[in-house]
Design an enzyme around this catalytic site. Sequence first.
Site, PDB file in Angstrom:
ATOM      1  N   CYS A  30      -7.688  10.792  41.216  1.00  0.00           N
ATOM      2  CA  CYS A  30      -6.842  11.103  42.374  1.00  0.00           C
ATOM      3  C   CYS A  30      -6.618   9.858  43.236  1.00  0.00           C
ATOM      4  O   CYS A  30      -7.562   9.356  43.862  1.00  0.00           O
ATOM      5  CB  CYS A  30      -7.519  12.214  43.180  1.00  0.00           C
ATOM      6  N   CYS A  33      -7.441  10.246  46.918  1.00  0.00           N
ATOM      7  CA  CYS A  33      -8.910  10.321  47.059  1.00  0.00           C
ATOM      8  C   CYS A  33      -9.506   8.922  47.088  1.00  0.00           C
ATOM      9  O   CYS A  33     -10.379   8.627  47.913  1.00  0.00           O
ATOM     10  CB  CYS A  33      -9.522  11.112  45.906  1.00  0.00           C
TER      11      CYS A  33
END
Length: 124
Positions: A30, A33
């Site tokens: 991600c 993230c």
Amino acid sequence: MTTINLDKHTFQAAIGSSQPLIVDFWAPWCGPCRNFAPVFEAAAEKHTDITFAKVNTEEQQELAAGMNIRSIPTLMVFREQVLLYSQPGALSGSQLEELITQVKAVDMQKVHAELAEQESQQNA
């Protein structure tokens, strides 16, 4: 303080701690993230009175499903076993600082009283 990693075996104990708990649900693939990780780590180093934890949703799929994680990153904030905040999306450093300020300012006696009132109404 650095962040700790949680799994389905350690999650409940972390919520039960006397310190506020901020959990970052993330995954290695991600991009948002990965971008949020340094912001989260910096806040963890600054606020030693809060436990900062991470849950890798790829490795902890059962826990992520149990917490209804639908997108990542998702932040959850617990204090005295009460979920105070749950929101997907990465925050900027200033947004995370504002959230921390708000969490610290919550009157938990009032929150517990309101929850007890709601429970008694549901059981009536």
